[in-house]
Design an enzyme around this catalytic site. Sequence first.
Site, PDB file in Angstrom:
ATOM      1  N   ASP A  59       0.865  -1.182   0.000  1.00 34.00           N
ATOM      2  CA  ASP A  59       0.000   0.000   0.000  1.00 34.00           C
ATOM      3  C   ASP A  59       0.906   1.238   0.000  1.00 34.00           C
ATOM      4  N   ILE A  60       0.657   2.190  -0.885  1.00 37.15           N
ATOM      5  CA  ILE A  60       1.534   3.381  -0.895  1.00 37.15           C
ATOM      6  C   ILE A  60       1.394   4.194   0.398  1.00 37.15           C
ATOM      7  N   THR A 125      -4.720  14.191 -13.574  1.00 40.39           N
ATOM      8  CA  THR A 125      -5.851  14.074 -14.494  1.00 40.39           C
ATOM      9  C   THR A 125      -6.358  15.451 -14.913  1.00 40.39           C
ATOM     10  N   ASP A 126      -6.987  15.494 -16.085  1.00 40.76           N
ATOM     11  CA  ASP A 126      -7.588  16.758 -16.534  1.00 40.76           C
ATOM     12  C   ASP A 126      -8.774  17.155 -15.654  1.00 40.76           C
ATOM     13  N   GLU A 127      -9.282  16.183 -14.850  1.00 41.16           N
ATOM     14  CA  GLU A 127     -10.459  16.501 -14.022  1.00 41.16           C
ATOM     15  C   GLU A 127     -10.158  17.548 -12.963  1.00 41.16           C
ATOM     16  N   TYR A 153     -13.263  12.540  -6.067  1.00 46.17           N
ATOM     17  CA  TYR A 153     -12.095  12.004  -6.785  1.00 46.17           C
ATOM     18  C   TYR A 153     -11.217  13.132  -7.311  1.00 46.17           C
ATOM     19  N   LYS A 157      -7.317  14.301  -6.315  1.00 38.51           N
ATOM     20  CA  LYS A 157      -6.204  14.387  -7.274  1.00 38.51           C
ATOM     21  C   LYS A 157      -5.622  15.806  -7.265  1.00 38.51           C
ATOM     22  N   LEU A 193     -16.686   3.655 -18.591  1.00 37.92           N
ATOM     23  CA  LEU A 193     -17.672   3.711 -19.688  1.00 37.92           C
ATOM     24  C   LEU A 193     -17.421   2.709 -20.816  1.00 37.92           C
ATOM     25  N   PRO A 208     -26.349   1.530 -19.777  1.00 35.28           N
ATOM     26  CA  PRO A 208     -26.834   2.637 -18.937  1.00 35.28           C
ATOM     27  C   PRO A 208     -26.103   3.959 -19.166  1.00 35.28           C
ATOM     28  N   VAL A 209     -26.689   4.813 -19.995  1.00 38.72           N
ATOM     29  CA  VAL A 209     -26.095   6.128 -20.264  1.00 38.72           C
ATOM     30  C   VAL A 209     -26.623   7.117 -19.220  1.00 38.72           C
ATOM     31  N   TYR A 210     -25.705   7.837 -18.572  1.00 42.01           N
ATOM     32  CA  TYR A 210     -26.122   8.805 -17.562  1.00 42.01           C
ATOM     33  C   TYR A 210     -26.763  10.023 -18.253  1.00 42.01           C
TER      34      TYR A 210
HETATM   35  P1  NAD Z   1      -7.053   1.878 -12.033  1.00 40.60           P
HETATM   36  O1  NAD Z   1      -8.124   2.060 -11.027  1.00 40.60           O
HETATM   37  O2  NAD Z   1      -7.285   0.975 -13.196  1.00 40.60           O
HETATM   38  O3  NAD Z   1      -5.725   1.339 -11.303  1.00 40.60           O
HETATM   39  C1  NAD Z   1      -5.292   1.854 -10.072  1.00 40.60           C
HETATM   40  C2  NAD Z   1      -4.241   0.885  -9.507  1.00 40.60           C
HETATM   41  O4  NAD Z   1      -3.756   1.443  -8.282  1.00 40.60           O
HETATM   42  C3  NAD Z   1      -4.790  -0.500  -9.161  1.00 40.60           C
HETATM   43  O5  NAD Z   1      -3.903  -1.499  -9.607  1.00 40.60           O
HETATM   44  C4  NAD Z   1      -4.890  -0.490  -7.648  1.00 40.60           C
HETATM   45  O6  NAD Z   1      -4.718  -1.789  -7.051  1.00 40.60           O
HETATM   46  C5  NAD Z   1      -3.726   0.426  -7.293  1.00 40.60           C
HETATM   47  N1  NAD Z   1      -3.893   1.049  -5.970  1.00 40.60           N
HETATM   48  C6  NAD Z   1      -4.998   1.672  -5.479  1.00 40.60           C
HETATM   49  N2  NAD Z   1      -4.766   2.093  -4.233  1.00 40.60           N
HETATM   50  C7  NAD Z   1      -3.487   1.759  -3.942  1.00 40.60           C
HETATM   51  C8  NAD Z   1      -2.660   1.953  -2.801  1.00 40.60           C
HETATM   52  N3  NAD Z   1      -3.131   2.562  -1.695  1.00 40.60           N
HETATM   53  N4  NAD Z   1      -1.398   1.501  -2.834  1.00 40.60           N
HETATM   54  C9  NAD Z   1      -0.916   0.866  -3.929  1.00 40.60           C
HETATM   55  N5  NAD Z   1      -1.658   0.640  -5.034  1.00 40.60           N
HETATM   56  C10 NAD Z   1      -2.931   1.088  -5.030  1.00 40.60           C
HETATM   57  O7  NAD Z   1      -6.654   3.325 -12.487  1.00 40.60           O
HETATM   58  P2  NAD Z   1      -6.158   3.879 -13.922  1.00 40.60           P
HETATM   59  O8  NAD Z   1      -7.309   4.212 -14.753  1.00 40.60           O
HETATM   60  O9  NAD Z   1      -5.100   2.965 -14.436  1.00 40.60           O
HETATM   61  O10 NAD Z   1      -5.491   5.257 -13.459  1.00 40.60           O
HETATM   62  C11 NAD Z   1      -4.118   5.307 -13.066  1.00 40.60           C
HETATM   63  C12 NAD Z   1      -3.765   6.731 -12.697  1.00 40.60           C
HETATM   64  O11 NAD Z   1      -3.977   7.588 -13.809  1.00 40.60           O
HETATM   65  C13 NAD Z   1      -4.611   7.304 -11.549  1.00 40.60           C
HETATM   66  O12 NAD Z   1      -3.769   8.088 -10.750  1.00 40.60           O
HETATM   67  C14 NAD Z   1      -5.643   8.176 -12.254  1.00 40.60           C
HETATM   68  O13 NAD Z   1      -6.037   9.228 -11.430  1.00 40.60           O
HETATM   69  C15 NAD Z   1      -4.850   8.660 -13.451  1.00 40.60           C
HETATM   70  N6  NAD Z   1      -5.611   8.984 -14.676  1.00 40.60           N
HETATM   71  C16 NAD Z   1      -6.496   8.081 -15.203  1.00 40.60           C
HETATM   72  C17 NAD Z   1      -7.129   8.386 -16.406  1.00 40.60           C
HETATM   73  C18 NAD Z   1      -8.095   7.412 -17.047  1.00 40.60           C
HETATM   74  O14 NAD Z   1      -8.735   7.766 -18.032  1.00 40.60           O
HETATM   75  N7  NAD Z   1      -8.221   6.176 -16.574  1.00 40.60           N
HETATM   76  C19 NAD Z   1      -6.888   9.595 -17.044  1.00 40.60           C
HETATM   77  C20 NAD Z   1      -5.986  10.509 -16.463  1.00 40.60           C
HETATM   78  C21 NAD Z   1      -5.358  10.170 -15.283  1.00 40.60           C
HETATM   79  O1  DAU Z   2     -10.593  12.601 -17.556  1.00 39.38           O
HETATM   80  C1  DAU Z   2      -9.765  11.681 -16.922  1.00 39.38           C
HETATM   81  C2  DAU Z   2     -10.589  10.806 -16.011  1.00 39.38           C
HETATM   82  O2  DAU Z   2     -11.335   9.938 -16.850  1.00 39.38           O
HETATM   83  C3  DAU Z   2      -9.726  10.007 -15.028  1.00 39.38           C
HETATM   84  O3  DAU Z   2      -9.088  10.891 -14.155  1.00 39.38           O
HETATM   85  C4  DAU Z   2     -10.587   9.018 -14.231  1.00 39.38           C
HETATM   86  O4  DAU Z   2      -9.773   8.204 -13.414  1.00 39.38           O
HETATM   87  C5  DAU Z   2     -11.320   8.135 -15.226  1.00 39.38           C
HETATM   88  O5  DAU Z   2     -12.168   7.230 -14.533  1.00 39.38           O
HETATM   89  C6  DAU Z   2     -12.137   8.989 -16.188  1.00 39.38           C
HETATM   90  O6  DAU Z   2     -13.232   9.653 -15.499  1.00 39.38           O
HETATM   91  P1  DAU Z   2     -14.694   9.756 -16.152  1.00 39.38           P
HETATM   92  O7  DAU Z   2     -15.659   9.987 -15.073  1.00 39.38           O
HETATM   93  O8  DAU Z   2     -14.685  10.668 -17.322  1.00 39.38           O
HETATM   94  O9  DAU Z   2     -14.801   8.244 -16.743  1.00 39.38           O
HETATM   95  P2  DAU Z   2     -16.006   7.175 -16.749  1.00 39.38           P
HETATM   96  O10 DAU Z   2     -15.563   6.070 -17.655  1.00 39.38           O
HETATM   97  O11 DAU Z   2     -16.444   6.821 -15.383  1.00 39.38           O
HETATM   98  O12 DAU Z   2     -17.179   7.968 -17.448  1.00 39.38           O
HETATM   99  C7  DAU Z   2     -17.016   8.541 -18.728  1.00 39.38           C
HETATM  100  C8  DAU Z   2     -18.313   9.261 -19.055  1.00 39.38           C
HETATM  101  O13 DAU Z   2     -19.349   8.286 -19.249  1.00 39.38           O
HETATM  102  C9  DAU Z   2     -18.803  10.182 -17.967  1.00 39.38           C
HETATM  103  O14 DAU Z   2     -19.393  11.325 -18.559  1.00 39.38           O
HETATM  104  C10 DAU Z   2     -19.875   9.373 -17.232  1.00 39.38           C
HETATM  105  C11 DAU Z   2     -20.438   8.501 -18.344  1.00 39.38           C
HETATM  106  N1  DAU Z   2     -20.939   7.158 -17.930  1.00 39.38           N
HETATM  107  C12 DAU Z   2     -20.092   6.368 -17.224  1.00 39.38           C
HETATM  108  C13 DAU Z   2     -20.495   5.124 -16.817  1.00 39.38           C
HETATM  109  C14 DAU Z   2     -19.569   4.227 -16.013  1.00 39.38           C
HETATM  110  C15 DAU Z   2     -22.185   6.734 -18.300  1.00 39.38           C
HETATM  111  O15 DAU Z   2     -22.939   7.458 -18.982  1.00 39.38           O
HETATM  112  N2  DAU Z   2     -22.598   5.488 -17.902  1.00 39.38           N
HETATM  113  C16 DAU Z   2     -21.810   4.668 -17.159  1.00 39.38           C
HETATM  114  O16 DAU Z   2     -22.265   3.545 -16.804  1.00 39.38           O
END
Ligand code: NAD
Ligand code: DAU
Length: 345
Positions: A59-60, A125-127, A153, A157, A193, A208-210
């Site tokens: 765990d980090i 993240t861009d969020e 979330y 970040k 998504l 399921p589209v939000y």
């Molecule tokens: P993910 O949820 O698929 O993976 C996260 C990983 O982190 C998992 O393997 C989990 O076991 C591990 N983890 C969680 N808590 C931990 C802890 N306390 N100690 C050690 N390991 C731990 O996430 P992802 O989509 O691969 O995202 C990775 C990173 O990129 C995140 O920091 C996220 O904020 C960022 N990010 C994601 C996206 C996206 O679109 N998915 C976009 C921009 C940034």
């Molecule tokens: O922008 C970067 C981010 O993108 C990352 O930082 C996050 O870790 C990553 O999860 C992602 O966040 P989003 O909320 O954009 O991703 P998600 O896939 O959850 O949803 C994408 C879009 O789709 C969002 O507008 C919500 C919508 N959605 C999502 C789900 C899961 C639906 O309409 N239905 C769904 O069931």
Amino acid sequence: MTVIVTGGAGFIGANFVFHMLAAYPSYRVICVDKLTYAGNLSTLKDVMGNSNFRFVKLDICDREGMYKLFKEEKPDIVINFAAESHVDRSIENPEIFLQTNILGTQVLMDACRKYGIQRYHQVSTDEVYGDLPLDRPDLFFTEETPIHTSSPYSSSKAGADLLVLAYHRTYELPVTISRCSNNYGPYHFPEKLIPLMIANALADKPLPVYGEGLNVRDWLYVEDHCRAIDLIIHKGRVGEVYNVGGHNEMKNIDIVKLICKELGKPESLITHVEDRKGHDMRYAIDPTKIHNELGWLPETKFADGIKKTIQWYLDNKDWWEEIISGEYQNYYKKMYGERELISIG
Ligand code: NAD
Ligand code: DAU
């Protein structure tokens, strides 16, 4: 070079581990992962036997464990992907997001200070920029856009980002930060998504589209994100933030329709359900800085990337069927079972 990749059993972290082992055969890559619900050791099975790779379940937030690892491995570069990453889960239970995403980042950076590193990179993240209005397509997130978060979330970040910049200014820790848009590709956890819609469509289950599905995300193929981080850790300027995105904005509803078309499934599977609380409308990255400074450009066009991704989910059913067969069923019932259906007219 010894590189620690935290969160390397998750979606982007694992793709980054593969990228680094292939691109730098002389590097030692150590994956640190707690293996939460989102981490999968099966994802890393192809690299487990690689003598340049080591997996450590940790765990980090575990300061003692982390210091011990740093002492033993003496990493040169640390890249922090480890995070709670799902917005919907953060709305249900914010606390673990603050613990892992903020306090875990602090522990990692303290270890970097104590043992000395060349670079600490924070995968953000861009969020953190909040959202943009749909009626202003001329607006994009730059690195100067104010932090303005919507969900627990994104707030966690953003908190981590501020702490990373503070460690740079106060302790001169050599840090960089990347803020990327939505990734897609292999090993994307089925709660998100694109994989959720692929898995449901294949099972002829409702999609399921939000809300109306008009929210816009800026999609980037995961390998392009990995190349961007590779460039930043090797050539990026210390103390800088780099936005990463490929000008590929799409409405959610259009993505879901495209998935139906690619899989030969009817759009009648689409259901509109109660919206996400605080749902961000539009994300759109301006990647000028990383392009001008580091020459980064995305290589995979969305039309190709989504086909490759769908094919990957078809070819790797074992990977995701295993995930969605267990505890995930309870999550799905809780998140979607009680969600009201809405009619769009
Ligand atoms: P993910 O949820 O698929 O993976 C996260 C990983 O982190 C998992 O393997 C989990 O076991 C591990 N983890 C969680 N808590 C931990 C802890 N306390 N100690 C050690 N390991 C731990 O996430 P992802 O989509 O691969 O995202 C990775 C990173 O990129 C995140 O920091 C996220 O904020 C960022 N990010 C994601 C996206 C996206 O679109 N998915 C976009 C921009 C940034
Ligand atoms: O922008 C970067 C981010 O993108 C990352 O930082 C996050 O870790 C990553 O999860 C992602 O966040 P989003 O909320 O954009 O991703 P998600 O896939 O959850 O949803 C994408 C879009 O789709 C969002 O507008 C919500 C919508 N959605 C999502 C789900 C899961 C639906 O309409 N239905 C769904 O069931």
